[in-house]
Design a protein around this motif. Sequence first.
Motif, PDB file in Angstrom:
ATOM      1  N   PHE A   1     -37.202   7.212 -16.291  1.00 28.55           N
ATOM      2  CA  PHE A   1     -37.136   8.145 -17.403  1.00 28.55           C
ATOM      3  C   PHE A   1     -37.705   7.524 -18.681  1.00 28.55           C
ATOM      4  O   PHE A   1     -38.398   8.195 -19.452  1.00 28.55           O
ATOM      5  N   VAL A   2     -37.414   6.246 -18.907  1.00 26.76           N
ATOM      6  CA  VAL A   2     -37.972   5.554 -20.084  1.00 26.76           C
ATOM      7  C   VAL A   2     -39.489   5.491 -19.989  1.00 26.76           C
ATOM      8  O   VAL A   2     -40.218   5.769 -20.956  1.00 26.76           O
ATOM      9  N   VAL A   3     -39.996   5.112 -18.811  1.00 23.47           N
ATOM     10  CA  VAL A   3     -41.443   5.083 -18.605  1.00 23.47           C
ATOM     11  C   VAL A   3     -42.031   6.478 -18.778  1.00 23.47           C
ATOM     12  O   VAL A   3     -43.132   6.656 -19.324  1.00 23.47           O
ATOM     13  N   LEU A   4     -41.281   7.495 -18.337  1.00 24.97           N
ATOM     14  CA  LEU A   4     -41.730   8.873 -18.453  1.00 24.97           C
ATOM     15  C   LEU A   4     -41.932   9.281 -19.912  1.00 24.97           C
ATOM     16  O   LEU A   4     -42.915   9.950 -20.255  1.00 24.97           O
ATOM     17  N   LEU A   5     -41.008   8.897 -20.796  1.00 24.83           N
ATOM     18  CA  LEU A   5     -41.134   9.246 -22.208  1.00 24.83           C
ATOM     19  C   LEU A   5     -42.398   8.644 -22.822  1.00 24.83           C
ATOM     20  O   LEU A   5     -43.125   9.310 -23.570  1.00 24.83           O
ATOM     21  N   PHE A   6     -42.657   7.387 -22.499  1.00 29.26           N
ATOM     22  CA  PHE A   6     -43.885   6.749 -23.004  1.00 29.26           C
ATOM     23  C   PHE A   6     -45.122   7.433 -22.412  1.00 29.26           C
ATOM     24  O   PHE A   6     -46.121   7.642 -23.115  1.00 29.26           O
TER      25      PHE A   6
END
Length: 381
Positions: A136-141
Motif C-alpha cells: 500500500f505504501v509503494v502504491l501511494l508513491f
Amino acid sequence: MLEAYIVPFTVDELSDLAGVWQGHLSQSIESNIELNASLGGLGEAEAQRVREKITRLLEKQSILGANYQVVLNGWSLKGASPEDVAPHQSYLDAVSTATLQATDLRTLFSFAANWLVSKDGGLGLLLQLFVFVLSFVVLLFAARFVKRAASKGLDRLPAMSRLLKSFVLTVVYWVTIVVGLMIALGLAGVNVTPLFAVFGGLSFILGFALQDTLGNLASGLMIMVLKPFDTGDYIEIAGASGMVDNMSVVSTQIRTFDNQYIVVPNSKIWGDVITNVSAAKTRRVDLVFGIAYSDSAPHAMEVLKGLVENDRRCLRDPVAEIFVGELGDSSVNLFCRPWVATEDYWDVYWGLTGAAKEAFDREGISIPFPQRDVHLISAET
C-alpha cells in the motif's frame, strides 16, 4: 485450492460434497473427544504425548472446518436455498463450541502457541499484513508518480481546459489506487474475485439510486470537453454570476465579487444559457453620460475623448467610439465606448465614471437630474 476445484460443481454435487466434509469433521471430533477422555488416568509423560496428538488433531480439524466452510460458501453462490445450507452452517458453528468445551486448558494453550508460530496461522497473518502495508505504501508513491507523468503528458495538449485536466488527473490517481489496492490484497493472500461481484452489484444499484448525480456527471464531462468556461473565468449561469473557483464532475463552485460561494449542479449549467464574460482577451466598456440640453455636446465629447486618450488602459485599436446616442427626457446622453483588456474592464469602468464627473465639473458641464416642466393654464370664467 479448493475454491477453484469446486467451481464446475453443480448444486447437487456441492450438496453431496458438503455431506462428505461433514462426515470427515464428525470423525475428527469423535477422535478428539476420545483422546481428551483418556487423559484422566494417564501419567504426565503419557498425557503429554496424548496432548500432542490432540494438538495435531485440532490443526487437522481446523483445516477440515475451513474447507467445509468453503464448500458451503460455494454451494450458496450456486443458488442453494438457505434452508438447505442452514443445518450445515449450524453444525459447523456448534463444532467450534463443542471442541473448546471438550479440550482441556493445557492442550488449548499448546494449540494456540503452535497456531501463533505457524505459517498458516498467526505468523502467516502477520506476514500477509506486512506485505499489504508495504504494498500500500509503494502504491501511494506509484499513484503520485503516475499522476505526475500524466500531468506532464497533458501539458503537451494546450487545447485541454484546466477543468478537464484536473478531472483526468483525479481519475488517473484513483484508478491507480483501486487497481493497486486489488494487487496488494492479492499479494497478501486475499481472494479478490468476490470483490468484483460486489462492485458489479453495487454499480447496478447505485445506477438507479443516483440518476440525478449521473446526469450531473454527464453534464460535467460535456463542460470539460467542450470548454464553455474554465477556472478563473467570470460567468453568468443559472441565475448566478461570479468567478469559476472550482469544478467537480457533479457541480461547479462560483465565487461572487463579495466573496460568496455558490455551488451549482452541472446539469443546471449545461441545460441553461452560459455567458462567459471573460472568454475574450478584450472587451468594450459601454458608458453613458447625460448632459443638459443647454451644454455643448461637442465640448463634452472632447472632454471624454481626452479622458480616454490619457488612460493607458484604454486600447488604441479598436478606436474608442464617442457620440450622441440619445435625446432623453431630461438630458442629452453621450455614449463612450473604449476597448480594454478583459482584466481591466471594471477598473476602467469605475475609473472613467469618476474622472468624467470631475472633468465635467471643471468644464462647467452639468449632469442633469430628471425634471418636468408644468404649465398652468387658467380656465376662463
